[in-house]
Design a protein around this motif. Structure first.
Motif, PDB file in Angstrom:
ATOM      1  N   GLN A   1      34.364  30.083  34.886  1.00 19.18           N
ATOM      2  CA  GLN A   1      33.178  30.287  34.922  1.00 19.18           C
ATOM      3  C   GLN A   1      32.713  29.441  33.758  1.00 19.18           C
ATOM      4  OE1 GLN A   1      32.371  33.849  36.549  1.00 19.18           O
ATOM      5  NE2 GLN A   1      31.849  32.615  38.961  1.00 19.18           N
ATOM      6  N   ALA A   2      32.049  30.429  32.931  1.00 12.07           N
ATOM      7  CA  ALA A   2      31.860  30.569  31.406  1.00 12.07           C
ATOM      8  C   ALA A   2      32.072  29.862  30.948  1.00 12.07           C
ATOM      9  CB  ALA A   2      31.429  31.555  31.394  1.00 12.07           C
ATOM     10  N   GLN A   3      32.397  28.922  29.709  1.00 10.21           N
ATOM     11  CA  GLN A   3      33.302  28.254  28.973  1.00 10.21           C
ATOM     12  C   GLN A   3      32.182  27.669  27.772  1.00 10.21           C
ATOM     13  OE1 GLN A   3      37.230  28.311  29.217  1.00 10.21           O
ATOM     14  NE2 GLN A   3      36.032  29.690  30.648  1.00 10.21           N
ATOM     15  N   GLY A   4      31.390  29.219  27.430  1.00  6.92           N
ATOM     16  CA  GLY A   4      30.747  28.768  26.190  1.00  6.92           C
ATOM     17  C   GLY A   4      30.971  29.040  25.319  1.00  6.92           C
ATOM     18  N   ALA A   5      30.701  29.778  23.898  1.00  4.49           N
ATOM     19  CA  ALA A   5      30.541  30.031  22.748  1.00  4.49           C
ATOM     20  C   ALA A   5      30.691  31.614  22.716  1.00  4.49           C
ATOM     21  CB  ALA A   5      29.447  28.967  21.754  1.00  4.49           C
ATOM     22  N   LEU A   6      29.487  32.509  23.008  1.00  5.41           N
ATOM     23  CA  LEU A   6      28.900  33.807  23.597  1.00  5.41           C
ATOM     24  C   LEU A   6      29.750  34.543  24.750  1.00  5.41           C
ATOM     25  CD1 LEU A   6      25.079  33.517  23.426  1.00  5.41           C
ATOM     26  CD2 LEU A   6      26.829  33.764  21.379  1.00  5.41           C
ATOM     27  N   ARG A   7      30.281  33.862  25.659  1.00  3.22           N
ATOM     28  CA  ARG A   7      31.303  34.257  26.564  1.00  3.22           C
ATOM     29  C   ARG A   7      32.291  33.578  27.294  1.00  3.22           C
ATOM     30  NH1 ARG A   7      28.060  37.776  30.398  1.00  3.22           N
ATOM     31  NH2 ARG A   7      28.507  39.342  29.001  1.00  3.22           N
ATOM     32  N   GLN A   8      33.589  33.452  27.262  1.00  3.02           N
ATOM     33  CA  GLN A   8      34.394  32.808  28.467  1.00  3.02           C
ATOM     34  C   GLN A   8      34.197  33.837  29.715  1.00  3.02           C
ATOM     35  OE1 GLN A   8      37.543  31.062  26.456  1.00  3.02           O
ATOM     36  NE2 GLN A   8      36.363  29.848  25.128  1.00  3.02           N
ATOM     37  N   SER A   9      34.803  33.071  31.262  1.00  2.00           N
ATOM     38  CA  SER A   9      34.950  33.804  31.701  1.00  2.00           C
ATOM     39  C   SER A   9      35.407  33.081  33.074  1.00  2.00           C
ATOM     40  CB  SER A   9      33.921  34.006  32.840  1.00  2.00           C
ATOM     41  OG  SER A   9      32.808  33.762  32.797  1.00  2.00           O
ATOM     42  N   LEU A  10      36.361  34.066  34.590  1.00  2.00           N
ATOM     43  CA  LEU A  10      36.448  33.164  35.112  1.00  2.00           C
ATOM     44  C   LEU A  10      36.885  34.248  35.688  1.00  2.00           C
ATOM     45  CD1 LEU A  10      39.852  34.226  35.612  1.00  2.00           C
ATOM     46  CD2 LEU A  10      40.295  33.540  34.087  1.00  2.00           C
ATOM     47  N   SER A  11      36.555  33.204  37.463  1.00  2.00           N
ATOM     48  CA  SER A  11      36.740  34.596  38.229  1.00  2.00           C
ATOM     49  C   SER A  11      37.437  34.268  39.905  1.00  2.00           C
ATOM     50  CB  SER A  11      35.015  34.689  39.527  1.00  2.00           C
ATOM     51  OG  SER A  11      35.290  33.187  40.050  1.00  2.00           O
ATOM     52  N   TYR A  12      38.095  34.945  40.228  1.00  2.00           N
ATOM     53  CA  TYR A  12      39.072  34.808  41.460  1.00  2.00           C
ATOM     54  C   TYR A  12      38.894  35.878  42.525  1.00  2.00           C
ATOM     55  CZ  TYR A  12      41.785  37.873  38.829  1.00  2.00           C
ATOM     56  OH  TYR A  12      42.052  39.937  38.764  1.00  2.00           O
ATOM     57  N   ARG A  13      38.887  35.362  43.728  1.00  2.00           N
ATOM     58  CA  ARG A  13      39.364  36.455  45.060  1.00  2.00           C
ATOM     59  C   ARG A  13      40.177  36.596  45.972  1.00  2.00           C
ATOM     60  NH1 ARG A  13      35.305  37.249  48.586  1.00  2.00           N
ATOM     61  NH2 ARG A  13      35.356  37.660  50.819  1.00  2.00           N
ATOM     62  N   MET A  14      40.687  37.726  45.740  1.00  2.88           N
ATOM     63  CA  MET A  14      41.798  37.727  46.938  1.00  2.88           C
ATOM     64  C   MET A  14      41.274  38.805  48.102  1.00  2.88           C
ATOM     65  SD  MET A  14      44.157  38.973  43.244  1.00  2.88           S
ATOM     66  CE  MET A  14      42.752  40.507  43.233  1.00  2.88           C
ATOM     67  N   THR A  15      42.183  38.534  49.335  1.00  2.69           N
ATOM     68  CA  THR A  15      42.102  39.006  50.615  1.00  2.69           C
ATOM     69  C   THR A  15      43.630  39.622  50.825  1.00  2.69           C
ATOM     70  OG1 THR A  15      43.089  37.404  52.117  1.00  2.69           O
ATOM     71  CG2 THR A  15      40.816  37.752  51.601  1.00  2.69           C
ATOM     72  N   PHE A  16      43.131  41.030  51.025  1.00  2.16           N
ATOM     73  CA  PHE A  16      44.696  41.931  50.978  1.00  2.16           C
ATOM     74  C   PHE A  16      44.292  43.000  52.314  1.00  2.16           C
ATOM     75  CE2 PHE A  16      41.826  43.899  47.773  1.00  2.16           C
ATOM     76  CZ  PHE A  16      41.858  45.337  48.461  1.00  2.16           C
ATOM     77  N   GLY A  17      45.239  43.155  53.761  1.00  2.00           N
ATOM     78  CA  GLY A  17      44.949  43.782  55.327  1.00  2.00           C
ATOM     79  C   GLY A  17      43.719  43.560  55.341  1.00  2.00           C
ATOM     80  N   ARG A  18      42.714  44.140  55.467  1.00  2.00           N
ATOM     81  CA  ARG A  18      41.316  43.920  56.469  1.00  2.00           C
ATOM     82  C   ARG A  18      40.743  43.556  54.952  1.00  2.00           C
ATOM     83  NH1 ARG A  18      43.940  47.453  60.273  1.00  2.00           N
ATOM     84  NH2 ARG A  18      42.294  49.538  59.085  1.00  2.00           N
ATOM     85  N   SER A  19      41.043  43.921  53.447  1.00  7.22           N
ATOM     86  CA  SER A  19      39.490  43.964  52.702  1.00  7.22           C
ATOM     87  C   SER A  19      39.644  43.006  51.985  1.00  7.22           C
ATOM     88  CB  SER A  19      40.593  45.543  51.914  1.00  7.22           C
ATOM     89  OG  SER A  19      39.976  46.088  52.782  1.00  7.22           O
ATOM     90  N   SER A  20      39.127  43.009  51.257  1.00  5.08           N
ATOM     91  CA  SER A  20      38.202  41.238  49.860  1.00  5.08           C
ATOM     92  C   SER A  20      38.460  42.396  48.774  1.00  5.08           C
ATOM     93  CB  SER A  20      37.322  40.240  50.437  1.00  5.08           C
ATOM     94  OG  SER A  20      37.065  40.860  51.226  1.00  5.08           O
ATOM     95  N   LEU A  21      39.147  41.271  47.560  1.00  4.84           N
ATOM     96  CA  LEU A  21      38.456  41.774  46.237  1.00  4.84           C
ATOM     97  C   LEU A  21      37.855  40.338  45.314  1.00  4.84           C
ATOM     98  CD1 LEU A  21      38.393  43.869  44.325  1.00  4.84           C
ATOM     99  CD2 LEU A  21      40.807  43.146  43.818  1.00  4.84           C
ATOM    100  N   GLN A  22      36.876  40.801  44.954  1.00  7.35           N
ATOM    101  CA  GLN A  22      36.771  39.609  43.944  1.00  7.35           C
ATOM    102  C   GLN A  22      36.565  40.064  42.529  1.00  7.35           C
ATOM    103  OE1 GLN A  22      35.153  36.174  44.573  1.00  7.35           O
ATOM    104  NE2 GLN A  22      35.122  35.865  42.530  1.00  7.35           N
ATOM    105  N   VAL A  23      37.287  39.415  41.752  1.00  8.03           N
ATOM    106  CA  VAL A  23      36.928  39.854  40.546  1.00  8.03           C
ATOM    107  C   VAL A  23      36.046  38.556  39.534  1.00  8.03           C
ATOM    108  CG1 VAL A  23      38.408  40.852  38.165  1.00  8.03           C
ATOM    109  CG2 VAL A  23      39.369  41.334  40.964  1.00  8.03           C
ATOM    110  N   THR A  24      35.414  39.180  38.259  1.00  4.15           N
ATOM    111  CA  THR A  24      35.341  38.246  37.272  1.00  4.15           C
ATOM    112  C   THR A  24      35.722  38.188  36.192  1.00  4.15           C
ATOM    113  OG1 THR A  24      32.832  37.608  38.780  1.00  4.15           O
ATOM    114  CG2 THR A  24      33.367  37.467  35.947  1.00  4.15           C
ATOM    115  N   VAL A  25      36.784  37.534  34.993  1.00  3.59           N
ATOM    116  CA  VAL A  25      37.497  38.910  33.601  1.00  3.59           C
ATOM    117  C   VAL A  25      36.391  37.446  32.662  1.00  3.59           C
ATOM    118  CG1 VAL A  25      39.367  38.344  32.257  1.00  3.59           C
ATOM    119  CG2 VAL A  25      39.503  38.626  35.078  1.00  3.59           C
ATOM    120  N   SER A  26      35.535  38.456  32.103  1.00  2.00           N
ATOM    121  CA  SER A  26      35.038  37.228  31.142  1.00  2.00           C
ATOM    122  C   SER A  26      34.725  38.546  29.070  1.00  2.00           C
ATOM    123  CB  SER A  26      33.722  37.962  30.741  1.00  2.00           C
ATOM    124  OG  SER A  26      33.795  39.566  31.070  1.00  2.00           O
TER     125      SER A  26
END
Length: 952
Positions: A671-696
């Motif tokens: 996602q963001a790759q600028g001078a103030l913040r760099q970030s990525l996001s990823y999504r996973m599914t497991f069982g009947r659930s899902s998890l969205q993660v943004t790392v910055s």
């Protein structure tokens, strides 16, 4: 005849005695007389044991007589019992040297297995019963804890309150409430535990017309463990005595010494706090009196949990047993009477140090929404009070003390030991979250009103720009941000430039990245210029390129690198720049290049596995140290299946049966790759659930932040398992201890393969003592685990009883910050790191107008001292021109503290948690706007400040 044979003979007889019949009209029944004489024999036996078996022959003779009579007649008759009592008559004086002090109470759980209306009904029904028993039995005394109980009576049965008040003044109704509820002692922060004392003593002393100093007992029979600073907190609030049942299997009577050296007199209930009267209670008396050094035994009785209290049968039994000749004297009294006696042997009692934990480790993680409510409620109220106090001094704004007290009462009520720990039913959660909404309405409204009052005094007239009569911006964003627990981000400007005030709640200057929202911005094709109040340009970065719509308005989001003074503000402007955005170019690729999944700033370089998004490298660029063991990936979200066999799944974390990574079929997006913040996001599914993660990773920040949203659909059951979502971070260095923050302090614990409580953070302590170390902090979690050179935190647990589906649904905005800190960092520095991770800057839209204050300012700055700021508020009784500032020492040594304040101070003095002035030789020293004072090691210190009418 040996005592061992007497023991076995008594056990045999006790097993053959039928149930007792205690009605006075049928005391001729064999059951009554059998239990009467055997209870006296058992008591005599225990009395003889603590006196070197000096009564052995007499007891054996009487027991032999009873055995012969039973063999002849098949039952214990009245004649048999009376003759056996005559045989033991030489023991009577020794027996009556003991006395049993019977203290009645009704344990009333707040909303445990039932809704609020039932709690009210239980309370009213129980109090009515107690008042009626007092009418019938003039000797009966009753003790009742929890300010919330008296508040229920005041609200729903005010006529009954008059009767209770009369019994209190008669001396037969003892008020044992020093806290709003019988609260958890691990998860509330220190400030909350102090507020229990403040608001309870103020409320009950006025409601019942009693001296607040008489509320000197903290009655916590069912609390699930006790943090290390409990003695310090209680003594600061005028509480000298402690009663508990859980969290320890050590001495019955003892003094509990806090790290500061102050001691609390404690009694641990040796049997149980809910009890109906049985004559076998006499058997406890000699051995327990041997432990305490008294001849008085405290007997706490009364049906509880769902109220009820003592019954008529209890009183009749106790009155009847007092006539037994070989039995202790029985008296009716109060806790105060017992602790007065315990004080006489205080110097002979054992000394206990450290925390008294733990029990019910699942309660640090069950019902996560309630725990989020607690953490956010505490933080928002503390920040709101700070800025309201500042607004009162610099802007002459009214201080909403009553609104804050009501909001704090909601938070304190939810800290009951079956609510915050999550061991309640669905109605428990629903009521708790309703109170949380009321808390946030009061806290955020008054926080924003305070910030607006301060902003109205800031001279921004020179920042006026081009008016835009066609602007739709002003008023846009009504309500925006409230769901993230922020103040609402409504726009108050409309032209160019826009004015923004950024507020810092920390007592130290901070520079960090903050998010702004631009409403109905008319020039998206041109660059922006962001300047601080002195006209200096500051860096900014778009969060995203597009416009977003919100209730007929649109907005853009950007990041700004803001530097804001301690407990203060900085003014910024954003205006249209001279340069257009980069021209549109075709986006078709011309060259393929390797795309490493890396986030990097001046402090850290973090590499992620390109397939599963786990962290495979974290390099501290200052030292070149690699902080990830290549054999153990970090940043790992795990699905754990707990063994449900232990039962009580909300209370206990089960043995781990299976631990599996959920990093499968991961969808990664940079996602963001600028001078103030760099970030990525990823999504996973497991069982009947899902998890969205943004790392910055923000500019210059030592913290890698994981923001998660989880659609949790896992269900636990007795037949299968207790599913748990867990975040895991192995350490690349040797670690023999882990440090955690606890109420008003920190604590190092040895590695333990079990969840332990922390207020917000945990640190893996380096064995070698030098270099970078890993600290994990969260915004709403309490259950951490430090073991096997790793840190982990439990995020969600699907316990299944008493609430079968406590966690189903979306869990928004759980934040985990993995911070790289110096291993030699002080506890104060660690606390400040966690504070910054969890208490972001607050942004307020402003307008151009004249004012008396500059475009940046500080209301409070800690210039010196190894202390953590806990509260800035105005006194409850005399808020005009006064502050209360509370700090606690963190390093274990006496610390000199110097505060810089917004105005000249005319008076400064020490106060306790109840805001009562303390005359002390170490009184604060005033130097204009600076106040200096001393804080003893590991202590909590509060000072009162009186401001002069004008600046110096």
């Amino acid at each position: 005849m040996s005592m061992a044979s007497i023991d076995s003979r008594l056990r045999l007889l006790l097993g053959n005695i039928p149930d007792s019949y205690w009605d006075e009209k049928i005391q001729s029944s064999p059951g009554y007389w059998g239990e009467r004489i055997l209870s006296q024999l058992v008591f005599a036996q225990e009395m003889s044991k603590v006196r070197n078996r000096m009564f052995e022959d007499t007891i054996s003779s009487a027991l032999s007589y009873v055995e012969r009579q039973i063999a002849d007649e098949g039952v214990v008759t009245k004649a048999t019992a009376l003759q056996a009592e005559r045989l033991m008559a030489p023991l009577a004086s020794a027996a009556k040297a003991y006395d049993i002090l019977c203290v009645a109470h009704a344990h009333i759980d707040m909303n445990w297995m039932w809704p609020w209306d039932e709690t009210v009904a239980v309370t009213i029904d129980t109090m009515r019963t107690m008042l009626q028993l007092m009418e019938e039995y003039p000797f009966f005394h009753f003790s009742q804890s929890q300010a919330a109980i008296y508040r229920i009576v005041e609200q729903y049965a005010p006529a009954m309150l008059e009767q209770i008040r009369a019994r209190v003044h008669e001396g037969r109704w003892e008020v044992t409430a020093s806290h709003w509820v019988e609260a958890d002692k691990n998860m509330p922060n220190g400030e909350s535990l102090s507020r229990h004392l403040l608001y309870t003593k103020r409320y009950l002393s006025r409601l019942l017309g009693i001296d607040p100093a008489t509320l000197s007992l903290d009655f916590e029979p069912d609390t699930f463990g006790h943090s290390i600073q409990v003695p310090e907190i209680l003594l600061d609030g005028g509480v000298r005595h402690y009663y508990h049942c859980r969290g320890s299997d050590g001495p019955v009577a003892y003094t509990w010494r806090s790290p500061s050296g102050r001691s609390l007199l404690c009694y641990r209930e040796p049997t149980w706090y809910n009890d109906f009267v049985q004559p076998i209670l006499g058997s406890y008396v000699p051995p327990l009196c041997e432990q305490t050094g008294l001849t008085t035994h405290l007997y706490v009785y009364g049906v509880g949990d769902h109220g009820g209290g003592p019954t008529r049968r209890d009183l009749e039994r106790l009155a009847g047993m007092n006539d037994w000749p070989i039995y202790p004297r029985i008296r009716f009294g109060t806790f105060a009477e017992f602790y007065a006696r315990l004080e006489t042997v205080r110097e002979r009692l054992p000394v206990v140090t450290g925390e008294q934990n733990s029990v019910f480790t699942g309660c640090y993680t069950s019902q996560t929404r309630i725990k989020t409510a607690n953490r956010i409620g505490e933080a928002t109220l503390q920040e709101a009070e700070l800025f309201s106090a500042a607004a009162s001094v610099v802007a002459d704004a009214a201080y909403p003390a009553a609104a804050y007290e009501d909001a704090w009462r909601n938070v304190l009520f939810n800290q009951f030991h079956d609510i915050l720990p999550g061991s309640g039913v669905i109605e428990t959660r629903e009521h708790a979250l309703g109170l949380f909404q009321q808390t946030m309405a009061a806290a955020n409204t008054n926080r924003k009103l305070a910030l607006e009052a301060i902003a109205a005094t800031i001279d921004t007239a020179g920042l006026a720009g081009r008016a835009d009569q066609s602007s739709t911006a002003e008023g846009a964003g009504a309500g925006y941000g409230a769901r993230s627990f922020r103040i609402t981000q409504v726009e108050r400007g409309g032209g160019d430039p826009r004015i923004v005030h950024v507020f810092n709640p920390s007592p130290y200057e901070r520079e960090e990245v903050v998010e702004w929202t631009l409403w109905d911005w008319k020039s998206p094709i041109r660059t922006l210029v962001v300047r601080d109040g002195d006209g200096r340009e500051v860096p900014y970065q778009w969060i995203d390129k597009g416009f977003h719509t919100y209730w007929s308005h649109h907005y853009l989001r950007l990041l700004v690198l803001a530097r804001v003074p301690a407990c203060g503000y900085q003014t910024y402007t954003v205006s249209v720049g001279d340069e257009p955005h980069a021209p549109f170019l075709p986006t078709d690729p011309r060259v393929d290049r390797e795309r490493p999944v890396v986030l990097e700033n001046e402090r850290l370089r973090v590499s992620f596995h390109p397939i599963d998004a786990t962290v495979r490298s974290m390099v501290d660029k200052r030292t070149g140290t690699e902080l990830i063991d290549p054999a153990r990936p970090a940043g790992l979200f795990r699905l754990i299946q707990e063994d449900p066999g232990q039962g009580m799944s909300a209370w206990w974390v089960g043995r781990y049966m299976d631990v599996a990574s959920v990093h499968r079929h991961v969808k990664i997006e940079m996602q963001a790759q600028g001078a103030l913040r760099q970030s990525l996001s990823y999504r996973m599914t497991f069982g009947r659930s899902s998890l969205q993660v943004t790392v910055s990773l923000d500019r210059s920040s030592p913290a890698l932040r994981f923001d998660t949203t989880c659609d949790w659909q896992e269900i636990g059951s007795q037949a299968t398992s207790i599913p748990q979502l867990n975040f895991h971070w192995p350490l690349a260095y040797a670690c023999d201890a882990y440090r955690y923050d606890v109420p008003y302090g920190t604590l190092e614990r040895r590695p333990a393969d079990m969840d332990v409580p922390a207020n917000s953070w945990a640190l893996g302590v380096r064995r070698d003592g030098g270099g970078p170390a890993i600290m994990m902090t969260t915004n709403n979690k309490y259950g951490y685990r430090g073991t096997d050179r790793s840190l982990s935190v439990t995020l969600i647990r699907s316990s299944f009883d008493p609430d079968p589906y406590p966690e189903l649904g979306n869990h928004h905005k759980t934040s985990i910050a993995v911070c790289v800190v110096d291993a030699a960092a002080s506890n104060r520095e660690l606390a400040e790191t966690a504070y910054r991770a969890n208490r972001p800057f607050t942004v307020l839209s402003g307008k151009a107008h004249p004012g008396t204050n500059g475009r940046s300012g500080s209301f409070l700055r800690i210039e010196d001292g190894a202390v953590v700021l806990s509260a800035v508020k105005m006194p409850e009784d005399d808020p005009c021109g006064r502050w209360i500032v509370r700090v606690y020492e963190t390093e274990g040594r006496r610390s000199g503290v110097k505060l810089h304040l917004p105005q000249r101070v005319s008076d400064a003095y020490l106060v306790d948690a109840n805001e009562r002035r303390i005359d002390d030789a170490d009184a604060p020293v005033i130097e204009g706007r600076r106040v200096s004072f001393e804080v003893p090691a590991y202590s909590v210190v509060s000072i009162g400040l009186v401001f002069a009418s004008s600046n110096a």
